[in-house]
Write a protein that holds these residues in place. Structure first.
Motif, PDB file in Angstrom:
ATOM      1  N   PHE A  67       0.804  -1.222   0.000  1.00  0.00           N
ATOM      2  CA  PHE A  67       0.000   0.000   0.000  1.00  0.00           C
ATOM      3  C   PHE A  67       0.840   1.277   0.000  1.00  0.00           C
ATOM      4  O   PHE A  67       0.288   2.370   0.129  1.00  0.00           O
ATOM      5  CB  PHE A  67      -0.962   0.061   1.196  1.00  0.00           C
ATOM      6  N   GLU A  68       2.153   1.167  -0.135  1.00  0.00           N
ATOM      7  CA  GLU A  68       3.029   2.339  -0.086  1.00  0.00           C
ATOM      8  C   GLU A  68       3.404   2.844  -1.477  1.00  0.00           C
ATOM      9  O   GLU A  68       4.364   3.583  -1.641  1.00  0.00           O
ATOM     10  CB  GLU A  68       4.279   2.030   0.747  1.00  0.00           C
ATOM     11  N   GLU A  69       2.624   2.420  -2.478  1.00  0.00           N
ATOM     12  CA  GLU A  69       2.762   2.866  -3.867  1.00  0.00           C
ATOM     13  C   GLU A  69       3.986   2.292  -4.572  1.00  0.00           C
ATOM     14  O   GLU A  69       4.426   2.822  -5.600  1.00  0.00           O
ATOM     15  CB  GLU A  69       2.744   4.393  -3.974  1.00  0.00           C
ATOM     16  N   HIS A  70       4.521   1.183  -4.075  1.00  0.00           N
ATOM     17  CA  HIS A  70       5.618   0.513  -4.764  1.00  0.00           C
ATOM     18  C   HIS A  70       5.105  -0.505  -5.781  1.00  0.00           C
ATOM     19  O   HIS A  70       5.706  -0.685  -6.838  1.00  0.00           O
ATOM     20  CB  HIS A  70       6.529  -0.194  -3.757  1.00  0.00           C
ATOM     21  N   ARG A  71       4.000  -1.165  -5.455  1.00  0.00           N
ATOM     22  CA  ARG A  71       3.526  -2.261  -6.294  1.00  0.00           C
ATOM     23  C   ARG A  71       3.167  -1.796  -7.701  1.00  0.00           C
ATOM     24  O   ARG A  71       3.422  -2.511  -8.672  1.00  0.00           O
ATOM     25  CB  ARG A  71       2.319  -2.938  -5.621  1.00  0.00           C
ATOM     26  N   TYR A  72       2.582  -0.622  -7.829  1.00  0.00           N
ATOM     27  CA  TYR A  72       2.238  -0.085  -9.153  1.00  0.00           C
ATOM     28  C   TYR A  72       3.470  -0.073 -10.047  1.00  0.00           C
ATOM     29  O   TYR A  72       3.431  -0.509 -11.198  1.00  0.00           O
ATOM     30  CB  TYR A  72       1.653   1.319  -9.022  1.00  0.00           C
ATOM     31  N   PHE A  73       4.580   0.419  -9.518  1.00  0.00           N
ATOM     32  CA  PHE A  73       5.801   0.545 -10.310  1.00  0.00           C
ATOM     33  C   PHE A  73       6.544  -0.782 -10.421  1.00  0.00           C
ATOM     34  O   PHE A  73       7.139  -1.073 -11.458  1.00  0.00           O
ATOM     35  CB  PHE A  73       6.682   1.637  -9.715  1.00  0.00           C
ATOM     36  N   ASP A  74       6.516  -1.583  -9.369  1.00  0.00           N
ATOM     37  CA  ASP A  74       7.203  -2.872  -9.422  1.00  0.00           C
ATOM     38  C   ASP A  74       6.600  -3.789 -10.486  1.00  0.00           C
ATOM     39  O   ASP A  74       7.328  -4.446 -11.233  1.00  0.00           O
ATOM     40  CB  ASP A  74       7.159  -3.561  -8.059  1.00  0.00           C
ATOM     41  N   THR A  75       5.282  -3.846 -10.557  1.00  0.00           N
ATOM     42  CA  THR A  75       4.662  -4.725 -11.552  1.00  0.00           C
ATOM     43  C   THR A  75       4.973  -4.267 -12.972  1.00  0.00           C
ATOM     44  O   THR A  75       5.023  -5.092 -13.896  1.00  0.00           O
ATOM     45  CB  THR A  75       3.130  -4.782 -11.377  1.00  0.00           C
ATOM     46  N   ARG A  76       5.217  -2.996 -13.154  1.00  0.00           N
ATOM     47  CA  ARG A  76       5.528  -2.484 -14.477  1.00  0.00           C
ATOM     48  C   ARG A  76       7.013  -2.630 -14.797  1.00  0.00           C
ATOM     49  O   ARG A  76       7.372  -3.148 -15.859  1.00  0.00           O
ATOM     50  CB  ARG A  76       5.074  -1.015 -14.578  1.00  0.00           C
ATOM     51  N   ARG A  77       7.871  -2.193 -13.914  1.00  0.00           N
ATOM     52  CA  ARG A  77       9.297  -2.238 -14.240  1.00  0.00           C
ATOM     53  C   ARG A  77       9.812  -3.672 -14.332  1.00  0.00           C
ATOM     54  O   ARG A  77      10.758  -3.940 -15.074  1.00  0.00           O
ATOM     55  CB  ARG A  77      10.112  -1.409 -13.249  1.00  0.00           C
ATOM     56  N   TRP A  78       9.182  -4.615 -13.606  1.00  0.00           N
ATOM     57  CA  TRP A  78       9.553  -6.029 -13.741  1.00  0.00           C
ATOM     58  C   TRP A  78       8.856  -6.689 -14.928  1.00  0.00           C
ATOM     59  O   TRP A  78       9.104  -7.848 -15.218  1.00  0.00           O
ATOM     60  CB  TRP A  78       9.181  -6.800 -12.476  1.00  0.00           C
ATOM     61  N   MET A  79       7.932  -5.966 -15.553  1.00  0.00           N
ATOM     62  CA  MET A  79       7.171  -6.460 -16.699  1.00  0.00           C
ATOM     63  C   MET A  79       6.347  -7.702 -16.363  1.00  0.00           C
ATOM     64  O   MET A  79       6.221  -8.624 -17.166  1.00  0.00           O
ATOM     65  CB  MET A  79       8.106  -6.724 -17.883  1.00  0.00           C
ATOM     66  N   ILE A  80       5.742  -7.693 -15.174  1.00  0.00           N
ATOM     67  CA  ILE A  80       4.841  -8.777 -14.784  1.00  0.00           C
ATOM     68  C   ILE A  80       3.391  -8.316 -14.769  1.00  0.00           C
ATOM     69  O   ILE A  80       2.489  -9.103 -14.491  1.00  0.00           O
ATOM     70  CB  ILE A  80       5.212  -9.362 -13.405  1.00  0.00           C
ATOM     71  N   ALA A  81       3.155  -7.045 -15.094  1.00  0.00           N
ATOM     72  CA  ALA A  81       1.797  -6.493 -15.027  1.00  0.00           C
ATOM     73  C   ALA A  81       0.853  -7.227 -15.962  1.00  0.00           C
ATOM     74  O   ALA A  81      -0.321  -7.433 -15.638  1.00  0.00           O
ATOM     75  CB  ALA A  81       1.818  -4.999 -15.347  1.00  0.00           C
ATOM     76  N   ALA A  82       1.354  -7.614 -17.144  1.00  0.00           N
ATOM     77  CA  ALA A  82       0.493  -8.292 -18.112  1.00  0.00           C
ATOM     78  C   ALA A  82      -0.028  -9.619 -17.566  1.00  0.00           C
ATOM     79  O   ALA A  82      -1.033 -10.137 -18.054  1.00  0.00           O
ATOM     80  CB  ALA A  82       1.257  -8.523 -19.410  1.00  0.00           C
ATOM     81  N   THR A  83       0.639 -10.156 -16.550  1.00  0.00           N
ATOM     82  CA  THR A  83       0.188 -11.404 -15.915  1.00  0.00           C
ATOM     83  C   THR A  83      -0.626 -11.123 -14.659  1.00  0.00           C
ATOM     84  O   THR A  83      -1.786 -11.516 -14.552  1.00  0.00           O
ATOM     85  CB  THR A  83       1.396 -12.294 -15.561  1.00  0.00           C
ATOM     86  N   VAL A  84      -0.040 -10.398 -13.703  1.00  0.00           N
ATOM     87  CA  VAL A  84      -0.681 -10.268 -12.392  1.00  0.00           C
ATOM     88  C   VAL A  84      -1.801  -9.242 -12.370  1.00  0.00           C
ATOM     89  O   VAL A  84      -2.664  -9.286 -11.481  1.00  0.00           O
ATOM     90  CB  VAL A  84       0.359  -9.945 -11.293  1.00  0.00           C
ATOM     91  N   LEU A  85      -1.815  -8.312 -13.330  1.00  0.00           N
ATOM     92  CA  LEU A  85      -2.890  -7.309 -13.374  1.00  0.00           C
ATOM     93  C   LEU A  85      -3.929  -7.638 -14.443  1.00  0.00           C
ATOM     94  O   LEU A  85      -4.875  -6.877 -14.631  1.00  0.00           O
ATOM     95  CB  LEU A  85      -2.307  -5.914 -13.622  1.00  0.00           C
TER      96      LEU A  85
END
Length: 581
Positions: A502-520
């Motif tokens: 909840f500290e606003e890291h997950r938004y950027f972590d899922t993108r910079r690691w390129m896992i957003a297309a899976t977990v989001l």
């Protein structure tokens, strides 16, 4: 960092005069010319001006948290989250990512650029100020240098390369401003890093008294660390990237810069009295108070509340207590808390399914309010009871379900947030003494152990990575990591998800690691809990039915970056739009 009424009034006069209509501006000598001459001579007024710049720094305690557009929480009333979570974001509709709805987060495009201009105005005028103490001038220069770099980071991390503007614009050079082009991502990173180095050289390591909360040398190094970590990540550091949103060519050496920057934060911080918060032996109590105990040893920089209220507690507590059930944890997030022995929680394990909240990583109990948790004098009632009425079994919900008060404020996930909330908050206390007063933490020491662990892992230094990672796991009283290879990476990524929730890291972590297309790109779900007539409790999760479905979420490749607002493109055709929009 309190302003006197005199300084506030003078700043207001300057602000109002600066926004006068063009006709008035041309018809008579503007008040700003007269006031500015006086204003910038006074070191106290210059300091007051810097205070107003602090008051415009972004924060995350609005109704719609950034966690509600990733796989952490779901916002009960949406408030602009759906364009992101359902992938229909456009340059004309950026949802809550261009400033959160209902509650100013000072994070929208226009607000950030306005504060960058405020910083530039300071730099253009500070040499007019007579300082009785040269060290004060240097310190203020360092503070504003840090704030401008932070504002740029807030833009670059979401939109990519921005026009690097180091002067203010007014009626005399508005045409120049309308033709500014975007600098490359690399140029932005280099600018932010250089500004952080400059600020660090000018700033002290700590403050006392009313100056607590100002930018420090450690804060400047912290911003540098986060920027370099992001810049080294796969999204920006791979082949074929548009120079506006990444590097023209990948370079593994960027991880070394990220490692060195994180280590510098840790070394400087620990040498100057900073430490991981460890006041309580009980993990739940310790993790809870970390976010309530202001100015504690772990906090490197936070957005101070400046005596003004926000309604963090009111908007996020359970509805059965008279609160609004806002940002609510989803099942996918809750599932990721390990068992106390360090193993993964598994719904297919009969014992764990029977008691899904038992024997988990204790940070779960300080992060999420689950059914049965003690809160404000009673146990949370997120369950339904089987009731036998005339031979027919019906369901009656507990106080914190839709059958409780304010059904429209009921959590759809079966959970409420616990992290950040103050149990002593008095419901509906719309006064300063009763309102929420938590500060928004931008940087705390735990992040930099995790930054260091990630960078060292990517350099192949697994021993160093584990040492840093285990600093955080040891504090949480979790088994130390012993894994290697991809299993170690999974542990590092997991720890960021849990420790920094909840500290606003997950938004950027899922993108910079390129896992957003899976977990989001998967549904957000919740839990249904039923206490049966036979005395057992049934926990239903991941049913694949509407009973546990909260939101059917989607993600598109273009969504790794936000689109430049359409209004800005129309204002300045030289601004190139991001890929995919």
């Amino acid at each position: 960092m309190n302003l006197t009424k005199k300084y506030i009034l003078l700043l207001l006069v300057l602000s109002l005069a600066g926004t006068a209509c063009k006709k008035d501006f041309l018809d008579k000598k503007p008040l700003t010319e007269i006031s500015a001459d006086v204003f910038w001579k006074d070191q106290n007024l210059a300091k007051a001006y810097v205070n107003t710049i602090y008051s415009q720094i972004g924060q995350g305690f609005t109704e719609s948290w950034m966690s509600s557009v990733v796989d952490e929480t779901y916002l009960t009333w949406s408030r602009g989250c759906e364009p992101i979570t359902q992938a229909y974001i456009t340059p004309s509709n950026l949802g809550r990512m261009n400033g959160a709805w209902y509650g100013n987060d000072y994070r929208n495009w226009g607000t950030i650029w306005a504060n960058i201009k405020n910083c530039n105005v300071f730099f253009e005028n500070v040499d007019k100020t007579t300082f009785t103490d040269a060290s004060l001038k240097n310190r203020l220069l360092g503070e504003v240098t840090f704030i401008r770099a932070l504002e740029y980071f807030d833009l670059v991390s979401r939109w990519g390369g921005m026009p690097v503007i180091t002067k203010s614009f007014n009626l005399d050079n508005v045409d120049e401003a309308s033709k500014m082009v975007r600098n490359t991502y690399k140029e932005n990173v280099d600018f932010i890093v250089a500004e952080c180095d400059k600020a660090a050289a000018l700033l002290p390591v700590s403050y006392s008294g009313q100056d607590i909360g100002r930018a420090t040398k450690i804060a400047a190094l912290a911003l540098k660390s986060r920027m370099l970590l992001y810049a080294a990540s796969p999204l920006m550091n791979k082949s074929g990237v548009d120079p506006l949103v990444g590097y023209a060519t990948p370079d593994a050496a960027r991880w070394q810069k990220a490692a060195d920057a994180a280590k510098a934060v840790i070394d400087q911080a620990t040498a100057n009295g900073y430490s991981l918060y460890n006041k309580y032996s009980d993990v739940k109590a310790n993790y809870t108070q970390l976010f309530l105990d202001k100015n504690n040893s772990e906090i490197i920089f936070d957005r101070q509340n400046f005596g003004s209220m926000h309604y963090l507690d009111q908007s996020n507590g359970p509805n059965g207590y008279g609160e609004w059930g806002g940002n609510t944890p989803i099942q996918e997030f809750v599932d990721d808390f390990e068992m106390a022995d360090g193993t993964k929680f598994d719904w297919n394990n009969p014992a764990e399914k029977k008691a899904p909240f038992a024997n988990r990583d204790a940070r779960l109990y300080a992060t999420v309010l689950s059914d049965g948790d003690p809160w404000k004098g009673r146990a949370v009632e997120d369950h339904f009871n089987e009731v036998n009425e005339g031979g027919k079994v019906v369901l009656r919900g507990g106080k914190d379900t839709k059958d409780g008060p304010s059904s429209w404020n009921t959590s759809k996930t079966g959970y409420n947030v616990r992290k950040f909330l103050n149990e002593a908050y008095v419901v509906d206390s719309w006064t300063f003494t009763g309102a929420s007063a938590q500060n928004w933490i931008w940087f705390r020491l735990a992040e930099f152990y995790l930054n260091y662990a990630e960078a060292e892992y990517n350099l192949g230094n697994e021993g160093e990575a584990k040492l840093a990672l285990n600093k955080i796991r040891q504090r949480a009283q979790m088994p130390l990591a012993t894994e290697s290879g991809t299993a170690l990476w999974d542990k590092i990524a997991h720890e960021r998800r849990i420790e920094l929730a909840f500290e606003e890291h997950r938004y950027f972590d899922t993108r910079r690691w390129m896992i957003a297309a899976t977990v989001l790109n998967r549904p957000a779900t919740g839990i249904v809990i039923t206490k049966k007539l036979d005395g057992t409790t049934e926990y239903l999760a991941h049913t694949g039915t509407s009973a546990t479905l909260v939101e059917d979420r989607k993600f598109k490749e273009a969504n790794y970056w936000l689109p430049i607002p359409q209004s800005e493109i129309e204002r300045n055709a030289a601004l190139k739009q991001n890929p995919g929009y």
